[in-house]
Design an enzyme around this catalytic site. Structure first.
Site, short mmCIF file in Angstrom:
data_model
loop_
_atom_site.label_atom_id
_atom_site.label_comp_id
_atom_site.label_asym_id
_atom_site.label_seq_id
_atom_site.Cartn_x
_atom_site.Cartn_y
_atom_site.Cartn_z
CG ASP A 1 26.13 53.20 24.12
OD1 ASP A 1 25.50 52.45 23.36
OD2 ASP A 1 27.32 53.01 24.46
CG ASP B 1 20.45 56.79 28.51
OD1 ASP B 1 20.68 57.89 29.04
OD2 ASP B 1 21.34 55.95 28.23
CG ASN C 1 19.20 54.09 10.83
OD1 ASN C 1 19.37 53.51 9.75
ND2 ASN C 1 20.20 54.68 11.48
CE LYS D 1 5.05 48.06 25.38
NZ LYS D 1 5.40 47.26 26.55
CE1 TYR E 1 22.95 44.05 11.59
CE2 TYR E 1 22.93 42.55 9.71
CZ TYR E 1 22.76 43.81 10.25
OH TYR E 1 22.37 44.85 9.43
CE LYS F 1 19.44 45.09 11.31
NZ LYS F 1 18.91 46.44 11.51
CB VAL G 1 23.65 51.04 2.16
CG1 VAL G 1 23.75 52.55 2.01
CG2 VAL G 1 22.26 50.56 1.74
N1 LIG Z 1 25.10 49.63 5.57
C1 LIG Z 1 24.62 48.48 5.17
O1 LIG Z 1 25.15 47.84 4.24
C2 LIG Z 1 23.39 47.92 5.82
C3 LIG Z 1 22.80 46.77 5.27
C4 LIG Z 1 21.66 46.25 5.87
C5 LIG Z 1 21.10 46.88 6.96
N2 LIG Z 1 21.69 47.99 7.48
C6 LIG Z 1 21.09 48.59 8.68
O2 LIG Z 1 21.01 49.99 8.50
C7 LIG Z 1 21.07 50.64 9.79
C8 LIG Z 1 22.08 51.78 9.74
O3 LIG Z 1 23.34 51.26 9.38
P1 LIG Z 1 24.51 52.17 8.78
O4 LIG Z 1 25.24 51.28 7.84
O5 LIG Z 1 23.96 53.46 8.30
O6 LIG Z 1 25.39 52.38 10.07
P2 LIG Z 1 26.53 53.48 10.38
O7 LIG Z 1 26.90 54.22 9.13
O8 LIG Z 1 27.58 52.75 11.11
O9 LIG Z 1 25.80 54.52 11.34
C9 LIG Z 1 25.38 54.12 12.61
C10 LIG Z 1 24.68 55.27 13.31
O10 LIG Z 1 24.18 54.78 14.54
C11 LIG Z 1 24.79 55.46 15.65
N3 LIG Z 1 25.05 54.44 16.65
C12 LIG Z 1 25.81 53.33 16.52
N4 LIG Z 1 25.81 52.61 17.64
C13 LIG Z 1 25.02 53.28 18.52
C14 LIG Z 1 24.62 53.05 19.85
N5 LIG Z 1 25.07 52.00 20.53
N6 LIG Z 1 23.80 53.94 20.46
C15 LIG Z 1 23.37 55.02 19.80
N7 LIG Z 1 23.70 55.29 18.53
C16 LIG Z 1 24.52 54.44 17.89
C17 LIG Z 1 26.04 56.10 15.06
O11 LIG Z 1 26.38 57.34 15.69
P3 LIG Z 1 27.36 57.46 16.97
O12 LIG Z 1 28.58 56.66 16.60
O13 LIG Z 1 27.59 58.90 17.15
O14 LIG Z 1 26.58 56.87 18.06
C18 LIG Z 1 25.58 56.42 13.65
O15 LIG Z 1 24.83 57.60 13.64
C19 LIG Z 1 21.41 49.53 10.79
O16 LIG Z 1 20.24 49.11 11.44
C20 LIG Z 1 21.93 48.40 9.92
O17 LIG Z 1 21.74 47.14 10.52
C21 LIG Z 1 22.82 48.52 6.94
#
Ligand SMILES: NC(=O)c1ccc[n+]([C@@H]2O[C@H](COP(=O)([O-])OP(=O)(O)OC[C@H]3O[C@@H](n4cnc5c(N)ncnc54)[C@H](OP(=O)(O)O)[C@@H]3O)[C@@H](O)[C@H]2O)c1
Length: 336
Positions: free
Chosen positions: A117, A125, A144, A179, A211, A215, A244
């Protein structure tokens, strides 16, 4: 006679001034049109670096954080389809195990996974993960994993633990992961670091201020280390992402501006080394509608306009989120 000469000279001067301004104006419009054309050529016609450079099909490994859902899961699937071996990292071991199995069966690649986490920022970790990586030739790192405010919230009202989590996951995790892998990339003079950024880093976003700031950090830091690492054979690419479909965005349906993770990630991986709609170094906005949106932000209206636009959008989202919370609280009270 003098008067006539004076009139003729004055109208000549006016004509010259109009011509000069006309040429400058036409040059400006042509320059803007060419910059938009370059964006379209990048996203529709050009191909980025082939992953063979990063060891695809030759035993090279990629590591993806947040690899079990949304954009991260799609990175894992598509990198495996390019024959990269995969290290998957996120919190939920059962999901990691299932995806690792899927990748091995579908794409005949090797996988490893590590459950942690990132909000904990635990040295143990990261040390454990480092040990897993020591036996792999890691050529690709996808930073990511990300977390966001639960709803748009004024900064002074935001809880300390949400602020801390965003900094730990969006900033510290990217730095610590980098790193860990960068020394072996430097040794081999080969590597790719993809940082998943956001339009919230491009235009400051009121009510998602932490947030948005995280970024913006990622964007600035990517450009700085991009320049540092380029002479060492490592390419850094910050990826400007608009919405997305995913659990984090809470958007369920795709549209012109909001792709599913699959086409989104395909656009990222096919444009490594290209900028798409981005105008900053070591940055890419690869998805076509996001690229045009990025171009518009950079070229139409002032940054102050776009910040105010984000303010209006987020205040509206906040109002709806608060109304939803009230409805849910009322329903819960009724059921007690
Ligand atoms: N979706 C959008 O519209 C959007 C727009 C701009 C930027 N982004 C960026 O894209 C990236 C991915 O976003 P997403 O939308 O694909 O998110 P998502 O669908 O919510 O997926 C998040 C992933 O990260 C893992 N995760 C979440 N919190 C965690 C933690 N504390 N420790 C370890 N793993 C963790 C989750 O798995 P577990 O729950 O199993 O840990 C899951 O695999 C992010 O950096 C986000 O800021 C997304």
């Amino acid at each position: 006679m003098d008067k006539i000469t004076h009139f003729v000279q004055k109208s000549d001067c006016n004509a010259i001034a109009v011509a000069i301004f006309g040429v400058i104006g036409a040059g400006f419009v042509a320059f803007k049109a060419l910059s938009l054309l370059k964006v379209l050529v990048d996203v529709f016609l050009r191909s980025g670096t082939n992953f063979k450079k990063y060891g695809a099909g030759r035993g090279g490994w990629a590591i993806v954080t947040g690899a079990t859902d949304g954009i991260g899961k799609e990175f894992a699937l598509q990198l495996a389809s390019k024959k990269m071996n995969l290290v998957l990292v996120s919190r939920t071991e059962s999901k990691l195990k299932a995806i690792a199995k899927e990748l091995e069966e579908k794409y005949s690649v090797q996988t490893k996974y590590y459950a942690m986490d990132f909000t904990k920022g635990s040295d143990a970790d990261y040390q454990g993960l480092q040990q897993v990586l020591n036996s792999c030739e890691v050529n690709v790192l996808v930073n990511n994993v990300g977390t966001n405010h639960e709803i748009p919230t004024p900064f002074e009202q935001e809880s300390d633990h949400i602020v801390k989590n965003i900094i730990e996951v969006n900033i510290n995790a990217a730095m610590k992961m980098t790193k860990i892998v960068v020394p072996q990339m430097i040794e081999r003079k080969n590597g790719l670091i993809i940082n998943v950024g956001s339009f919230a880093g491009l235009v400051p976003t009121p009510f998602l201020s932490v947030y948005s700031g995280s970024k913006a950090f990622l964007s600035s830091w990517s450009q700085a280390i991009g320049a540092e690492l380029k002479p060492k054979g490592i390419h850094v690419q910050n990826v400007n992402t608009f919405f997305v479909v995913s659990a984090m965005s809470r958007i369920r349906r795709a549209s012109l501006l909001i792709p599913m993770p699959k086409p989104y990630v395909r656009s990222v991986l096919s444009q490594i080394g290209l900028s798409g709609g981005a105008s900053t170094p070591f940055t890419s906005t690869p998805f076509y509608s996001h690229a045009v949106a990025n171009w518009l932000i950079d070229n139409v209206f002032s940054r102050a306009f776009w910040v105010q636009h984000n303010y209006n959008v987020q205040i509206d989202i906040r109002k709806r989120a608060l109304r939803k919370r009230e409805r849910e609280a009322a329903a819960a009270a009724k059921n007690q």
